[in-house]
Write a protein that holds these residues in place. Structure first.
Motif, PDB file in Angstrom:
ATOM      1  N   PHE A  55       1.134  -1.034   0.124  1.00  0.00           N
ATOM      2  CA  PHE A  55       0.393  -0.113  -0.289  1.00  0.00           C
ATOM      3  C   PHE A  55       0.749   1.058   0.141  1.00  0.00           C
ATOM      4  O   PHE A  55       1.921   1.549   0.997  1.00  0.00           O
ATOM      5  CB  PHE A  55      -0.411  -0.071   1.080  1.00  0.00           C
ATOM      6  N   PRO A  56       0.266   2.335  -0.937  1.00  0.00           N
ATOM      7  CA  PRO A  56       1.312   3.580  -0.907  1.00  0.00           C
ATOM      8  C   PRO A  56       1.473   4.530  -0.292  1.00  0.00           C
ATOM      9  O   PRO A  56       0.403   4.695   0.639  1.00  0.00           O
ATOM     10  CB  PRO A  56       0.995   3.724  -2.713  1.00  0.00           C
ATOM     11  N   VAL A  57       2.291   4.935   0.138  1.00  0.00           N
ATOM     12  CA  VAL A  57       2.772   6.077   1.716  1.00  0.00           C
ATOM     13  C   VAL A  57       1.198   7.401   0.751  1.00  0.00           C
ATOM     14  O   VAL A  57       1.746   7.511  -0.718  1.00  0.00           O
ATOM     15  CB  VAL A  57       3.950   6.933   1.823  1.00  0.00           C
ATOM     16  N   LEU A  58       1.414   8.119   0.861  1.00  0.00           N
ATOM     17  CA  LEU A  58       0.763   9.577   0.788  1.00  0.00           C
ATOM     18  C   LEU A  58       1.665  10.274  -0.080  1.00  0.00           C
ATOM     19  O   LEU A  58       0.755  10.209  -1.300  1.00  0.00           O
ATOM     20  CB  LEU A  58       0.219  10.452   1.949  1.00  0.00           C
ATOM     21  N   SER A  59       3.002  10.218  -0.201  1.00  0.00           N
ATOM     22  CA  SER A  59       3.818  11.252  -1.233  1.00  0.00           C
ATOM     23  C   SER A  59       3.749  10.277  -2.562  1.00  0.00           C
ATOM     24  O   SER A  59       3.390  10.601  -3.008  1.00  0.00           O
ATOM     25  CB  SER A  59       5.055  10.970  -0.852  1.00  0.00           C
ATOM     26  N   GLU A  60       3.580   8.948  -2.448  1.00  0.00           N
ATOM     27  CA  GLU A  60       3.740   8.043  -3.297  1.00  0.00           C
ATOM     28  C   GLU A  60       2.766   8.445  -4.792  1.00  0.00           C
ATOM     29  O   GLU A  60       3.195   8.511  -5.891  1.00  0.00           O
ATOM     30  CB  GLU A  60       3.794   6.247  -3.285  1.00  0.00           C
ATOM     31  N   LEU A  61       1.989   8.586  -3.754  1.00  0.00           N
ATOM     32  CA  LEU A  61      -0.119   8.255  -4.538  1.00  0.00           C
ATOM     33  C   LEU A  61       0.132  10.046  -5.401  1.00  0.00           C
ATOM     34  O   LEU A  61      -0.052   9.921  -6.425  1.00  0.00           O
ATOM     35  CB  LEU A  61      -1.218   8.355  -3.889  1.00  0.00           C
ATOM     36  N   TYR A  62       0.370  10.594  -4.555  1.00  0.00           N
ATOM     37  CA  TYR A  62       0.476  11.489  -5.119  1.00  0.00           C
ATOM     38  C   TYR A  62       1.694  12.373  -6.102  1.00  0.00           C
ATOM     39  O   TYR A  62       1.363  12.522  -7.050  1.00  0.00           O
ATOM     40  CB  TYR A  62       0.837  12.959  -3.824  1.00  0.00           C
ATOM     41  N   GLU A  63       3.028  11.676  -5.371  1.00  0.00           N
ATOM     42  CA  GLU A  63       3.941  11.659  -7.359  1.00  0.00           C
ATOM     43  C   GLU A  63       2.720  10.963  -8.774  1.00  0.00           C
ATOM     44  O   GLU A  63       3.548  11.388  -9.288  1.00  0.00           O
ATOM     45  CB  GLU A  63       5.092  10.868  -6.805  1.00  0.00           C
ATOM     46  N   GLU A  64       2.795   9.828  -7.915  1.00  0.00           N
ATOM     47  CA  GLU A  64       2.014   8.971  -9.455  1.00  0.00           C
ATOM     48  C   GLU A  64       0.766  10.224  -9.851  1.00  0.00           C
ATOM     49  O   GLU A  64       0.820  10.406 -11.768  1.00  0.00           O
ATOM     50  CB  GLU A  64       1.329   7.463  -9.309  1.00  0.00           C
ATOM     51  N   CYS A  65      -0.241  11.314  -9.396  1.00  0.00           N
ATOM     52  CA  CYS A  65      -0.507  11.882 -10.038  1.00  0.00           C
ATOM     53  C   CYS A  65      -0.314  13.079 -10.525  1.00  0.00           C
ATOM     54  O   CYS A  65      -0.651  13.493 -11.914  1.00  0.00           O
ATOM     55  CB  CYS A  65      -1.952  12.305  -8.750  1.00  0.00           C
ATOM     56  N   ARG A  66       0.812  13.529 -10.449  1.00  0.00           N
ATOM     57  CA  ARG A  66       1.710  14.415 -10.448  1.00  0.00           C
ATOM     58  C   ARG A  66       1.962  13.804 -12.476  1.00  0.00           C
ATOM     59  O   ARG A  66       2.607  14.436 -13.434  1.00  0.00           O
ATOM     60  CB  ARG A  66       2.677  14.650  -9.980  1.00  0.00           C
ATOM     61  N   LYS A  67       3.220  12.806 -12.184  1.00  0.00           N
ATOM     62  CA  LYS A  67       3.243  11.759 -13.533  1.00  0.00           C
ATOM     63  C   LYS A  67       1.810  11.544 -14.730  1.00  0.00           C
ATOM     64  O   LYS A  67       1.705  11.765 -15.855  1.00  0.00           O
ATOM     65  CB  LYS A  67       3.866  10.748 -13.277  1.00  0.00           C
ATOM     66  N   GLN A  68       0.976  11.584 -13.560  1.00  0.00           N
ATOM     67  CA  GLN A  68      -0.197  11.049 -14.916  1.00  0.00           C
ATOM     68  C   GLN A  68      -1.301  12.312 -15.550  1.00  0.00           C
ATOM     69  O   GLN A  68      -1.044  12.239 -16.818  1.00  0.00           O
ATOM     70  CB  GLN A  68      -1.168  10.563 -13.854  1.00  0.00           C
ATOM     71  N   ARG A  69      -0.024  13.573 -14.539  1.00  0.00           N
ATOM     72  CA  ARG A  69      -1.170  14.530 -15.354  1.00  0.00           C
ATOM     73  C   ARG A  69      -0.077  15.153 -16.353  1.00  0.00           C
ATOM     74  O   ARG A  69      -0.079  16.079 -17.592  1.00  0.00           O
ATOM     75  CB  ARG A  69      -1.201  15.449 -13.717  1.00  0.00           C
ATOM     76  N   LYS A  70       1.129  15.063 -15.901  1.00  0.00           N
ATOM     77  CA  LYS A  70       2.001  15.371 -17.508  1.00  0.00           C
ATOM     78  C   LYS A  70       1.789  14.388 -18.251  1.00  0.00           C
ATOM     79  O   LYS A  70       2.196  14.892 -19.191  1.00  0.00           O
ATOM     80  CB  LYS A  70       3.350  14.954 -16.460  1.00  0.00           C
ATOM     81  N   GLU A  71       1.776  13.309 -18.401  1.00  0.00           N
ATOM     82  CA  GLU A  71       1.627  11.957 -19.336  1.00  0.00           C
ATOM     83  C   GLU A  71       0.126  12.816 -20.547  1.00  0.00           C
ATOM     84  O   GLU A  71       0.197  12.588 -21.289  1.00  0.00           O
ATOM     85  CB  GLU A  71       1.342  11.168 -19.305  1.00  0.00           C
ATOM     86  N   PHE A  72      -0.641  13.789 -19.402  1.00  0.00           N
ATOM     87  CA  PHE A  72      -1.843  13.901 -20.018  1.00  0.00           C
ATOM     88  C   PHE A  72      -1.622  14.699 -20.909  1.00  0.00           C
ATOM     89  O   PHE A  72      -1.864  14.495 -22.132  1.00  0.00           O
ATOM     90  CB  PHE A  72      -2.760  14.456 -18.820  1.00  0.00           C
ATOM     91  N   PHE A  73      -1.213  15.772 -20.312  1.00  0.00           N
ATOM     92  CA  PHE A  73      -0.490  17.457 -20.981  1.00  0.00           C
ATOM     93  C   PHE A  73       0.305  16.770 -22.823  1.00  0.00           C
ATOM     94  O   PHE A  73      -0.222  17.246 -23.685  1.00  0.00           O
ATOM     95  CB  PHE A  73      -0.341  18.132 -20.225  1.00  0.00           C
TER      96      PHE A  73
END
Length: 106
Positions: A55-73
């Protein structure tokens, strides 16, 4: 993202890892993730479910959100045929720089 959308995503994440989350944990995590787009959040949860062993810590999930957002753009830029080829590289670098700069600020 609404709290209901957040809870739906977190339920899926908890099910992936057979983890129970307290109301207190969910409330504190929601404060961090409430401004994330729901599609980005769901994609991040799905990716974490595929790649993480624990199970991820909060920062891992937040960083994955940032990565997904970047890939979206970046995918928007690559699929937009109206952008001249000589400007595409510049715009991609700006998206990467934007996300790198944000990481440095935190």
């Amino acid at each position: 993202m609404t709290k209901l959308e957040f809870l739906k995503g977190m339920k899926k994440l908890a099910n992936y890892f057979l983890k129970d989350l307290s109301d207190e944990e969910l409330t504190s995590w929601y404060e961090i993730f409430k401004d994330i787009e729901v599609e980005t959040f769901y994609m991040s949860i799905q990716e974490i479910g595929k790649t993480n062993k624990y199970f991820p810590v909060l920062s891992e999930l937040y960083e994955e959100c940032r990565k997904q957002r970047k890939e979206f753009f970046l995918s928007i830029l690559e699929n937009n045929k109206s952008i001249p080829e000589n400007r595409l590289g510049y715009l991609k670098r700006m998206v990467c720089l934007l996300y790198t700069s944000d990481a440095a600020d935190e």
